[in-house]
Design an enzyme around this catalytic site. Sequence first.
Site, PDB file in Angstrom:
ATOM      1  N   GLU B 266       1.037  -1.181  -0.126  1.00 29.32           N
ATOM      2  CA  GLU B 266      -0.091  -0.116   0.011  1.00 29.32           C
ATOM      3  C   GLU B 266       0.853   1.175  -0.095  1.00 29.32           C
ATOM      4  OE1 GLU B 266      -2.575   0.906   3.433  1.00 29.32           O
ATOM      5  OE2 GLU B 266      -1.874   2.716   2.703  1.00 29.32           O
ATOM      6  N   CYS B 303      -3.069   7.322   5.540  1.00 27.58           N
ATOM      7  CA  CYS B 303      -3.093   6.878   3.957  1.00 27.58           C
ATOM      8  C   CYS B 303      -4.208   7.472   3.399  1.00 27.58           C
ATOM      9  CB  CYS B 303      -3.104   5.309   3.792  1.00 27.58           C
ATOM     10  SG  CYS B 303      -2.125   4.508   5.330  1.00 27.58           S
TER      11      CYS B 303
END
Lengths: 529, 529
Positions: B266, B303
């Site tokens: 990620e 994120c």
Amino acid sequence: MSLLKGQSLIGQHWIDGTRQEIRAINPATGVMLDPPYKGCGEEDVERASELANSAFDSYRETSLEARATFLETIASEIEALGDVLIDRAMAESGLPRARLEGERGRTCGQLRLFASVVRSGEWLDVRIDPSLPDRQPLPRADLRQRHIAVGPVAVFGASNFPLAFSVAGGDTASALAAGCPVIVKAHSAHPGTSELVGQAVQNAVSQCQLPEGVFSLLFGSGREVGQALVANPAIQAVGFTGSRAGGMALLATAQSRAQPIPVYAEMSSINPVFVLPGALSARARVLGEGFVASLNMGAGQFCTNPGLVIAVKGSGLDAFIEAAGAAVSESCAQTMLTPGIHQAYENGISQLSDNAQEVARGKPGKEGYQCQTVLYTTPAIDFLRSKALQEEVFGAASLIIECNDEHEMQQVAKRLEGQLTATLQVDEEDMEVARTLLPVLEQKVGRILVNGWPTGVEVCHAMVHGGPFPATSDTRTTSVGSAAIHRFLRPVCYQDMPMALLPDALKDGNPLKIARLVDGKREHDNDNA
Amino acid sequence: MSLLKGQSLIGQHWIDGTRQEIRAINPATGVMLDPPYKGCGEEDVERASELANSAFDSYRETSLEARATFLETIASEIEALGDVLIDRAMAESGLPRARLEGERGRTCGQLRLFASVVRSGEWLDVRIDPSLPDRQPLPRADLRQRHIAVGPVAVFGASNFPLAFSVAGGDTASALAAGCPVIVKAHSAHPGTSELVGQAVQNAVSQCQLPEGVFSLLFGSGREVGQALVANPAIQAVGFTGSRAGGMALLATAQSRAQPIPVYAEMSSINPVFVLPGALSARARVLGEGFVASLNMGAGQFCTNPGLVIAVKGSGLDAFIEAAGAAVSESCAQTMLTPGIHQAYENGISQLSDNAQEVARGKPGKEGYQCQTVLYTTPAIDFLRSKALQEEVFGAASLIIECNDEHEMQQVAKRLEGQLTATLQVDEEDMEVARTLLPVLEQKVGRILVNGWPTGVEVCHAMVHGGPFPATSDTRTTSVGSAAIHRFLRPVCYQDMPMALLPDALKDGNPLKIARLVDGKREHDNDNA
């Protein structure tokens, strides 16, 4: 063969390529077949990809019923081609009529299986976690997940199944089922067969009033078209069945894109068969004969061909080898798919002959590109030392590994590369040995068979036609069976989305009547959310 | 901090590294924290990998109950660390107590969720196609599929969630749930926190009498340990949360192995927020303030931080910008996680300042490594021309894209790289515009939110924390929520296997009482096959 145009298909338009010509060769006679197919270039790839991309949004949101009907229409259109298809496939592949008729049945059955998979809606993997406004310390939002199609998919037809792993084969069927437009790069060994099946798909697209970009079919010699396809930004996944070198080249291209994409390449497998001591002592001769029957299927040109037999030395193995050797000696030569495959087979057995001991050789071929069955043996110690002995020889050649004991058999298992299948021949008394082999084999293969032969891959829900590298480039999937659809899907989550904007699959009241996971519990077809 | 050893953990053994030392720095004060952690080398990676490999066969076949209990025991052991863990995490990360206590709750809740996932057995995806001995033209064999763990997994802890995305975070929890041993490469920003959580996992391994190789924890500065881990033949998958450069380096290593393996990285996301005209005219000020609250969460080090706002020019957007600007000006400086992250943020905003117009800047920092919130605007035309404006600036900086009309807004959506999330702020009258944006956004992101903010990722069944490249390296999965377990599984099919050799999940009578797909139909927990 006046039905054939010798053209590529971009959407609903037949186009002439501008590159080097492809011609099928009848491998049984060596005769070149008409028509010639001019190869496509990058500009054709670009047009087909743009068209696929423009069809994507509408195609991926077709109703389950519309998409299922499309798959069924393709099957009917293939059947409507009748003997023209079978005759052309026979001429291009050298495969016998019964085999190709069976393969057609499998291909159409596969399309219909995916139609039923689409209708069931399980592939959407719908998950709904309703909001919890009063939860402490923080409320939970309403969260709903479904799977959507990844985007246009490039499919590379295989040489060895001109119908079932080709233009409308498993990769195409599962990608279309997922909601992905498909661009097929036809295998140059069977262009006429490819064109006919391409016509069938084209007709189905038109009958079902789908956007034309849902399907294109490109011909091309060499790697230009294939590499351009995989490199095209519109393409979002790749399905491939073929050689390790071919698969690895596509994988490298896919990984070096600005946006890397998944490649599902089924590449090579020698499908070890472990014949355990009890089975050998109970039925060595029957096993030896059964093994050679499997070895000879389709001139050995099956992905699941048994290219390796592993057993412990002794009178049982001697009897197995004797029976297998006799069956090999009786084996008739069979026409291979292409001159290139035949040449590679000749090279492969020449290398095996240098590194292992020949047990028996089948009857020599008379004409064309025929494959002579060959059986070898080698001591386990040599196999353990040699990487070359694990290389796939595509065709009816197999190698028997003679082990000193069960420990050495276990070592051979551990040394194996990834495979599509492993087979255990067992008797009651072999259960303990089998139990020690199973954990090793589970890590090496996608399918483990007991007391059968690996050739023959059922199209069903539980099938795994896949396995650890280098059998495939992606061990998490299968290319045969209903689970193949998952290769072309990805999850999307919708948070607090108004009912009016949610896709039907996620709406309250379950309008599609599909299975859904609600708050972690499975809700069934007829319940409401 | 006498509890801390400053050592790596290989199985049940604490070992001293031999390479360069790592020291945590308290980013609030700039003070170095004891103890030093000597970095591991390739030989340590080799030992941990061998141990993981030797634990794999036994661990992957632990009963559902035993594995679930193990996950729950890890959670209890983390809780038993009490304030020692929170205090150390505060010192190493600069994050406030309440946030870290919440993160601990989330981490332990996540482990318990995976315990319930393991018990349910849905993840095994059991499919049984019973034999059809009388089928024409050929009988069908008995075919049964389950999923098994892929093998030992390397997990790379993230800097921004020292608990929830770190040593016992989502990657570790889901890999252990799948049956994979885990080797964690600790993030060098919080070694003490990592060691404490490592102790908790180690205790759980020991209490549950699991083979010690189920878990190891390695420290190492630079890329030596990480690259060696990903290159080690025993490792079969990688979980990573961090920078794009870091993720891409691991991906390159994984792809260049003799046997390539999947990498779940990620990497980066700027999480566009589309504020539609109706929403703007109804509640511009509230939206502007809500946006800045989301932007400031965790000093912008999420994120899912909203790094991009897209809206059509007009009085509504002016009001939004005014409110957001005022909120930014009032924003207090917040301590960032590390000096390196702080420096990267300073570089990022300096580049944004060169390419966009500054709207407002928060209060300056007083000491340590503090992040000053900054808000920029730019015309859509400039955004569409510039790749630099799409680069993630990790921290509380955001850019408002001013569009001339809804068509330009659509163009911005189409130009976006892959993202974890997209948010729509809508009012009743925005439904049509939203409907045109949705198909574009579905192809760009993993999660679409309506009238909320992207920060805050629920750990549940329907969550997707993932998305198209470069948000992640594998768009087919999620790293948060119960579906994350599927990243570490692969299917295996058993053909005609005697009941005595079949795993319990596949046996007749459904001894594990799990959901199974029998002949394509879902059989429920209490039925029998």
